[in-house]
Enzyme design. Structure first.
Site, PDB file in Angstrom:
ATOM      1  N   ASP A 255       0.866  -1.167   0.000  1.00 49.43           N
ATOM      2  CA  ASP A 255       0.000   0.000   0.000  1.00 49.43           C
ATOM      3  C   ASP A 255       0.919   1.238   0.000  1.00 49.43           C
ATOM      4  O   ASP A 255       2.034   1.164   0.501  1.00 49.43           O
ATOM      5  CB  ASP A 255      -0.853  -0.086   1.274  1.00 49.43           C
ATOM      6  CG  ASP A 255      -1.468   1.219   1.685  1.00 49.43           C
ATOM      7  OD1 ASP A 255      -2.214   1.774   0.877  1.00 49.43           O
ATOM      8  OD2 ASP A 255      -1.203   1.672   2.815  1.00 49.43           O
TER       9      ASP A 255
ATOM     10  N   ASP B 289      -1.697  -0.813   6.187  1.00 53.82           N
ATOM     11  CA  ASP B 289      -1.878  -0.250   7.520  1.00 53.82           C
ATOM     12  C   ASP B 289      -3.318   0.165   7.801  1.00 53.82           C
ATOM     13  O   ASP B 289      -3.700   0.341   8.946  1.00 53.82           O
ATOM     14  CB  ASP B 289      -0.978   0.988   7.675  1.00 53.82           C
ATOM     15  CG  ASP B 289      -1.422   2.118   6.760  1.00 53.82           C
ATOM     16  OD1 ASP B 289      -1.856   1.826   5.626  1.00 53.82           O
ATOM     17  OD2 ASP B 289      -1.365   3.285   7.180  1.00 53.82           O
TER      18      ASP B 289
HETATM   19  P1  ADP Z   1      -5.249   6.015  -0.387  1.00 53.48           P
HETATM   20  O1  ADP Z   1      -4.970   4.714  -1.078  1.00 53.48           O
HETATM   21  O2  ADP Z   1      -4.124   6.982  -0.592  1.00 53.48           O
HETATM   22  O3  ADP Z   1      -5.605   5.833   1.066  1.00 53.48           O
HETATM   23  P2  ADP Z   1      -8.079   6.787  -0.879  1.00 53.48           P
HETATM   24  O4  ADP Z   1      -8.748   5.662  -1.617  1.00 53.48           O
HETATM   25  O5  ADP Z   1      -8.406   6.960   0.554  1.00 53.48           O
HETATM   26  O6  ADP Z   1      -6.482   6.694  -1.142  1.00 53.48           O
HETATM   27  O7  ADP Z   1      -8.397   8.164  -1.622  1.00 53.48           O
HETATM   28  C1  ADP Z   1      -8.194   8.325  -3.011  1.00 53.48           C
HETATM   29  C2  ADP Z   1      -8.332   9.756  -3.415  1.00 53.48           C
HETATM   30  O8  ADP Z   1      -9.645  10.283  -3.085  1.00 53.48           O
HETATM   31  C3  ADP Z   1      -7.368  10.702  -2.722  1.00 53.48           C
HETATM   32  O9  ADP Z   1      -6.104  10.698  -3.349  1.00 53.48           O
HETATM   33  C4  ADP Z   1      -8.097  12.042  -2.858  1.00 53.48           C
HETATM   34  O10 ADP Z   1      -7.902  12.593  -4.142  1.00 53.48           O
HETATM   35  C5  ADP Z   1      -9.557  11.645  -2.701  1.00 53.48           C
HETATM   36  N1  ADP Z   1      -9.988  11.814  -1.296  1.00 53.48           N
HETATM   37  C6  ADP Z   1     -10.207  10.839  -0.388  1.00 53.48           C
HETATM   38  N2  ADP Z   1     -10.588  11.357   0.798  1.00 53.48           N
HETATM   39  C7  ADP Z   1     -10.581  12.701   0.667  1.00 53.48           C
HETATM   40  C8  ADP Z   1     -10.874  13.813   1.531  1.00 53.48           C
HETATM   41  N3  ADP Z   1     -11.237  13.666   2.788  1.00 53.48           N
HETATM   42  N4  ADP Z   1     -10.756  15.045   0.999  1.00 53.48           N
HETATM   43  C9  ADP Z   1     -10.383  15.227  -0.277  1.00 53.48           C
HETATM   44  N5  ADP Z   1     -10.103  14.247  -1.139  1.00 53.48           N
HETATM   45  C10 ADP Z   1     -10.202  13.000  -0.691  1.00 53.48           C
HETATM   46 MG    MG Z   2      -2.539   3.228   3.779  1.00 53.45          MG
END
Ligand code: ADP
Ligand code: MG
Length: 288
Positions: free
Chosen positions: A38, A233
């Protein structure tokens, strides 16, 4: 290997901060052919900071107020940044997290959206050409850039950077030396993911994966006939950790990830992963 030698192996691992939930996982680690990592919190420290903000005071105020309701590490970075700028937060009337996309909120009668291109496209909000160029510039630097829209109109960008763990490139080099395929998995966009992967020395990247799709990606690699470990994580990573032949949780991660995994590496040290593999080989090869 004899039960005694396996006990010696898991004991040696434990001394190094590698906790196996059972001896069978040491045997299975010996057979690994691929490792999926990840990105956020595993390869990077998972403590992002705001590096750039484009927009006016109202956009920052509504952006920060909207993110106050989110538990995402990106949100934490934005709230910290706004607090340092002495921004006052307004109460949110309605909050919706859209996994893998961003957030949709209502604040004092205004609709506030923060998220990636996909979120904006779904609301048919189009940013100016210079905004798209700014997004690209941030992303090639490995930053995560988010768009802000208020009442259906593009209003700004916030970019966030997360530092890589110092030991990540070395750990990845060692995994490759052990003949293991190394793959990065992330919900972040392709360009940001590629930039971080390049810094880490990873050449296989699976980006823009929705949280519920992570386990399917693990399965796809198993379907190629490979024994695969997943390292993660987050709560989001738990189904993928369970699907993998070996689930490895980062000790600094969430309780759910640690409970689901077969191995936990303490302190989030990525160097412990090649170490675990070396211990498994030593145990399984020496005593037959
Ligand atoms: P990661 O694998 O980095 O945990 P996520 O699946 O949680 O990624 O999120 C993917 C994308 O969705 C982020 O890169 C962002 O662009 C958008 N995103 C997620 N949560 C938020 C938030 N709280 N505010 C703004 N953008 C968000
Ligand atoms: Mg992570």
């Amino acid at each position: 290997a004899t039960p005694t030698s396996i006990m010696v192996g898991t004991g040696k691992a434990a001394e190094n901060g590698i906790l196996f939930k059972g001896g069978e996982y040491l045997e299975r680690t010996h057979e690994l052919e691929a490792i999926i990592l990840d990105k956020t919190g595993t390869i990077t420290k998972g403590k992002p900071e705001v590096t750039n903000f484009i927009g006016d005071e109202e956009a920052l105020q509504l952006l920060a107020s909207a993110e106050k309701g989110s538990e995402h590490p990106l949100a934490e970075a934005i709230v910290t940044y706004a607090t340092e700028k002495n921004i006052t937060f307004t109460e949110v009337d309605d909050f919706n997290a859209i996994p893998g996309h961003g957030i949709e909120t209502m604040i004092a009668g205004k609709q506030v959206l923060v998220g990636n291109r996909k979120l904006m496209q779904e609301h048919q909000i189009y940013a100016a050409d210079d905004a798209e160029q700014a997004l690209i510039d941030y992303e090639v630097e490995g930053k995560t850039a988010m768009l802000i829209a208020i009442d259906g109109v593009y209003r700004g960008i916030v970019a966030v950077a997360d530092t890589m763990k110092e030991t990540a490139p070395q750990a990845i080099r060692e995994l490759k030396q052990e003949g293991i395929d190394v793959i990065m998995l992330t919900g972040d966009n392709e360009r940001t993911a590629q930039a971080i992967a390049q810094q880490a020395g990873i050449d296989q990247v699976i980006a823009q994966v929705l949280p519920e799709e992570k386990a399917d990606q693990v399965k796809a690699i198993q379907d190629q006939g490979k024994k695969v470990a997943m390292v993660g994580d987050g709560v989001n990573d738990a189904p993928a950790l369970a699907t993998a032949d070996i689930g490895i949780a980062i000790g600094t991660g969430t309780e759910v990830a640690i409970e689901t995994a077969d191995i936990t590496v303490l302190g989030g040290e990525l160097s412990l992963i090649p170490k675990a593999i070396k211990i498994s080989h030593a145990t399984m090869n020496n005593i037959r």
